[in-house]
Motif scaffolding. Structure first.
Motif, PDB file in Angstrom:
ATOM      1  N   ALA A  53       1.406  22.389  10.068  1.00 53.67           N
ATOM      2  CA  ALA A  53       1.824  23.746  10.653  1.00 53.67           C
ATOM      3  C   ALA A  53       0.885  24.198  11.777  1.00 53.67           C
ATOM      4  CB  ALA A  53       2.025  24.594   9.546  1.00 53.67           C
ATOM      5  N   SER A  54      -0.263  24.052  11.621  1.00 53.77           N
ATOM      6  CA  SER A  54      -1.346  24.592  12.499  1.00 53.77           C
ATOM      7  C   SER A  54      -1.661  23.776  13.787  1.00 53.77           C
ATOM      8  CB  SER A  54      -2.611  25.024  11.870  1.00 53.77           C
ATOM      9  OG  SER A  54      -3.235  23.775  11.425  1.00 53.77           O
ATOM     10  N   ASP A  55      -1.694  22.571  13.677  1.00 52.49           N
ATOM     11  CA  ASP A  55      -2.126  21.502  14.711  1.00 52.49           C
ATOM     12  C   ASP A  55      -0.884  21.146  15.550  1.00 52.49           C
ATOM     13  OD1 ASP A  55      -4.483  21.644  13.225  1.00 52.49           O
ATOM     14  OD2 ASP A  55      -4.231  19.514  12.451  1.00 52.49           O
ATOM     15  N   ARG A  56      -1.317  20.977  16.784  1.00 52.60           N
ATOM     16  CA  ARG A  56      -0.232  20.366  17.931  1.00 52.60           C
ATOM     17  C   ARG A  56       0.236  18.866  17.453  1.00 52.60           C
ATOM     18  NH1 ARG A  56      -0.574  19.251  22.716  1.00 52.60           N
ATOM     19  NH2 ARG A  56      -2.712  18.373  22.462  1.00 52.60           N
ATOM     20  N   THR A  57      -0.486  18.379  16.809  1.00 53.91           N
ATOM     21  CA  THR A  57       0.047  16.785  16.595  1.00 53.91           C
ATOM     22  C   THR A  57      -0.324  16.489  15.122  1.00 53.91           C
ATOM     23  OG1 THR A  57      -2.272  15.594  16.730  1.00 53.91           O
ATOM     24  CG2 THR A  57      -0.802  16.262  18.896  1.00 53.91           C
ATOM     25  N   PHE A  58      -0.012  15.483  14.558  1.00 55.90           N
ATOM     26  CA  PHE A  58      -0.174  15.151  13.213  1.00 55.90           C
ATOM     27  C   PHE A  58      -1.550  14.184  12.785  1.00 55.90           C
ATOM     28  CE2 PHE A  58       4.824  14.786  12.228  1.00 55.90           C
ATOM     29  CZ  PHE A  58       4.787  15.946  12.277  1.00 55.90           C
ATOM     30  N   TRP A  59      -2.440  14.572  13.759  1.00 58.70           N
ATOM     31  CA  TRP A  59      -3.739  13.791  13.707  1.00 58.70           C
ATOM     32  C   TRP A  59      -4.229  13.743  12.490  1.00 58.70           C
ATOM     33  CZ3 TRP A  59      -9.004  14.940  13.671  1.00 58.70           C
ATOM     34  CH2 TRP A  59      -9.188  16.328  13.632  1.00 58.70           C
ATOM     35  N   ARG A  60      -4.750  14.877  12.108  1.00 61.87           N
ATOM     36  CA  ARG A  60      -5.357  15.071  10.702  1.00 61.87           C
ATOM     37  C   ARG A  60      -4.262  15.459   9.416  1.00 61.87           C
ATOM     38  NH1 ARG A  60      -8.419  20.862  10.352  1.00 61.87           N
ATOM     39  NH2 ARG A  60      -6.706  21.807  11.527  1.00 61.87           N
ATOM     40  N   ALA A  61      -3.406  15.945   9.868  1.00 58.32           N
ATOM     41  CA  ALA A  61      -2.264  16.324   8.699  1.00 58.32           C
ATOM     42  C   ALA A  61      -1.753  15.165   8.159  1.00 58.32           C
ATOM     43  CB  ALA A  61      -1.133  17.051   9.293  1.00 58.32           C
ATOM     44  N   LYS A  62      -1.595  14.134   8.746  1.00 57.49           N
ATOM     45  CA  LYS A  62      -0.766  12.742   8.261  1.00 57.49           C
ATOM     46  C   LYS A  62      -1.744  11.624   8.600  1.00 57.49           C
ATOM     47  CE  LYS A  62       3.952  14.228   8.252  1.00 57.49           C
ATOM     48  NZ  LYS A  62       4.376  13.783   7.204  1.00 57.49           N
ATOM     49  N   ASN A  63      -3.096  11.733   9.273  1.00 56.24           N
ATOM     50  CA  ASN A  63      -3.698  10.350   9.786  1.00 56.24           C
ATOM     51  C   ASN A  63      -4.810  10.483   9.498  1.00 56.24           C
ATOM     52  OD1 ASN A  63      -1.633   8.762  10.967  1.00 56.24           O
ATOM     53  ND2 ASN A  63      -1.510  10.591  12.212  1.00 56.24           N
ATOM     54  N   ALA A  64      -5.411  11.413   8.417  1.00 54.28           N
ATOM     55  CA  ALA A  64      -6.834  11.578   8.307  1.00 54.28           C
ATOM     56  C   ALA A  64      -7.271  10.033   7.365  1.00 54.28           C
ATOM     57  CB  ALA A  64      -7.240  12.770   6.900  1.00 54.28           C
ATOM     58  N   ASP A  65      -8.181   9.714   7.271  1.00 54.18           N
ATOM     59  CA  ASP A  65      -8.624   8.460   6.543  1.00 54.18           C
ATOM     60  C   ASP A  65      -7.852   8.481   5.127  1.00 54.18           C
ATOM     61  OD1 ASP A  65     -10.191   7.284   8.551  1.00 54.18           O
ATOM     62  OD2 ASP A  65     -11.961   7.743   7.830  1.00 54.18           O
ATOM     63  N   THR A  66      -7.606   7.222   4.764  1.00 55.38           N
ATOM     64  CA  THR A  66      -6.754   7.010   3.346  1.00 55.38           C
ATOM     65  C   THR A  66      -5.563   7.804   3.080  1.00 55.38           C
ATOM     66  OG1 THR A  66      -7.847   9.059   2.089  1.00 55.38           O
ATOM     67  CG2 THR A  66      -9.110   7.094   2.323  1.00 55.38           C
ATOM     68  N   PHE A  67      -4.871   8.223   4.236  1.00 52.78           N
ATOM     69  CA  PHE A  67      -3.709   9.387   3.956  1.00 52.78           C
ATOM     70  C   PHE A  67      -2.456   8.232   4.255  1.00 52.78           C
ATOM     71  CE2 PHE A  67      -4.278  14.070   4.626  1.00 52.78           C
ATOM     72  CZ  PHE A  67      -5.147  14.014   3.628  1.00 52.78           C
ATOM     73  N   LYS A  68      -2.651   6.977   4.417  1.00 51.39           N
ATOM     74  CA  LYS A  68      -1.364   6.207   4.333  1.00 51.39           C
ATOM     75  C   LYS A  68      -1.461   4.879   3.556  1.00 51.39           C
ATOM     76  CE  LYS A  68       1.020   8.673   7.097  1.00 51.39           C
ATOM     77  NZ  LYS A  68       0.083   9.785   6.114  1.00 51.39           N
ATOM     78  N   PRO A  69      -1.450   5.088   2.241  1.00 53.38           N
ATOM     79  CA  PRO A  69      -1.356   4.133   1.326  1.00 53.38           C
ATOM     80  C   PRO A  69      -0.036   3.217   1.642  1.00 53.38           C
ATOM     81  CG  PRO A  69      -1.956   6.187   0.075  1.00 53.38           C
ATOM     82  CD  PRO A  69      -1.428   6.454   1.439  1.00 53.38           C
TER      83      PRO A  69
END
Lengths: 255, 255
Positions: free
Chosen positions: A148-164
């Motif tokens: 909700a707060s960031d302009r992109t999904f860089w950490r909301a969805k792409n922090a390390d380990t967030f994509k099993p």
């Protein structure tokens, strides 16, 4: 047929093999450029399962199931605009998702993953199946406050380990009768018909390939339905798709 | 030092070499995992210049120069949220950007590209330079109507050929005195101080690396300033950054 990518003894080199029951037949080559079975056999229990493919491009459909879109308070898309995720975030079956210290609302999203098998451009919907190698499972882990707060999904969805992603690639799955079931600590918390998508796999592949070339190993995550509870330190998330197996990962708070 | 990735006789295999004046010193290995110079020499004019690196993850800063943000009618970001581009769209120096038949408002965006040289996590701003291999040039080609109409940048910014990058990687550039100059058919149409960014390279690397691991070969495109005219069939776009050379690509309408 089940394509598994694995390593032995933590030597770091990942290889492809064919999974037959609980045995792996190692191959020379890979599922994309051609392969030969070897005479060797390994027990599934003796290897580390690795990410089934490192994609040249990592595509991910954002909003593709009506209930999920409604729950998140978003507008239903009128056309299939694909998005992206990042390779740094990929994680193999069985490894821990690390929730950063300041992540406060972490959710799972159980997704069907399409693995592209051959180079393709300008594909008609009726021919889309020809460029697919097979299917696997993805967990599009999301931190909703950052989303909700960031302009992109860089950490909301792409922090390390967030994509099993995994555990392996099944080449003979039938999407039309597939069901997605997510278990949290053993209890079913989400369940939906996998094929109940706003825009299907063939429609996405056909639309995308009007403007871009799909390459062997590209992955296309198909979106999720339903809603996840906020995950806590130690939670085990298991995502099962009919015929594809189960992708399991424990969620652990960073220390 | 200039790292060039090239191929010979169109045999498809891209190799790394070190560019010295107009000669290439081929190497065994690559700039990321270690290398050895060979005794061979090639003339730059005799090779095809290839994309300088195929990134594991392709990062791109969306809005990082105040004038450009104002021209596009957008809000100035209050923190460095990085975005993504897609490898399918990468194009080498000297090759044609193909404007799809239904692309009506195609723009260039001249950008500084940071090439990551080593694995990095939790980097302080003052240490950011240590994980950088060098710099090259990117053209973040954009179709503005699709950018406005689509939910994502999948075709607006990632149609095949929409991401020219090159011509090579310079390891000794000085960003602080760098200027970006874009020429359209030989005339200067855009010119700005490359370092005049809202958030600088070190700030981005430090912020990103709090949540994600940067890997050797990852690229970070730093955004653009100014405004491009609508490009037409046959237009030649040349982007020069002080010390990095010139990235040239002709824009051609798909037939």
């Amino acid at each position: 047929m089940k394509w598994i990518r694995y390593s032995v003894d933590g030597d770091g080199d990942a290889c492809y093999g064919i999974l037959e029951d609980d045995r792996i037949v190692p191959v020379r080559g890979d599922p994309f450029g051609g392969y030969e079975r070897t005479a060797q056999r390994l027990a599934l229990a003796d290897v580390r399962i690795e990410i089934p493919v490192i994609p040249p491009t990592f595509y991910c459909v954002g909003l593709n199931y009506v209930k999920h879109i409604a729950t998140e308070g978003l507008k239903i898309p009128d056309k299939p605009d694909v998005g992206y995720r990042a390779n740094n975030a990929l994680l193999a079956h069985g490894r821990d998702v690390i929730m950063p210290a300041d992540a406060t609302r972490v959710h799972y999203e159980g997704e069907l993953v399409v693995v592209i098998g051959r180079q393709a451009r300008n594909i008609r919907e009726e021919d889309a199946a020809q460029c697919i190698l097979g299917y696997t499972i993805g967990n599009d882990v999301s931190e909703r406050n950052w989303q909700a707060s960031d302009r992109t999904f860089w950490r909301a969805k792409n922090a390390d380990t967030f994509k099993p992603m995994g555990p392996w690639i099944e080449t003979e799955a039938d999407i039309s009768s597939m069901e997605t079931i997510v278990r949290l600590n053993g209890e079913i918390t989400t369940q939906f018909a996998t094929h109940d998508m706003l825009f299907g796999v063939a429609r996405f592949i056909s639309t995308m390939s009007r403007y871009l070339t799909l390459y062997p190993g590209d992955v296309l995550w198909m979106g999720t339905d339903g809603h996840s509870p906020d995950l806590r330190d130690g939670d085990l998330v298991e995502i099962s798709l009919t015929g594809l197996g189960t992708l399991s990962n424990r969620f652990v708070r960073a220390r």
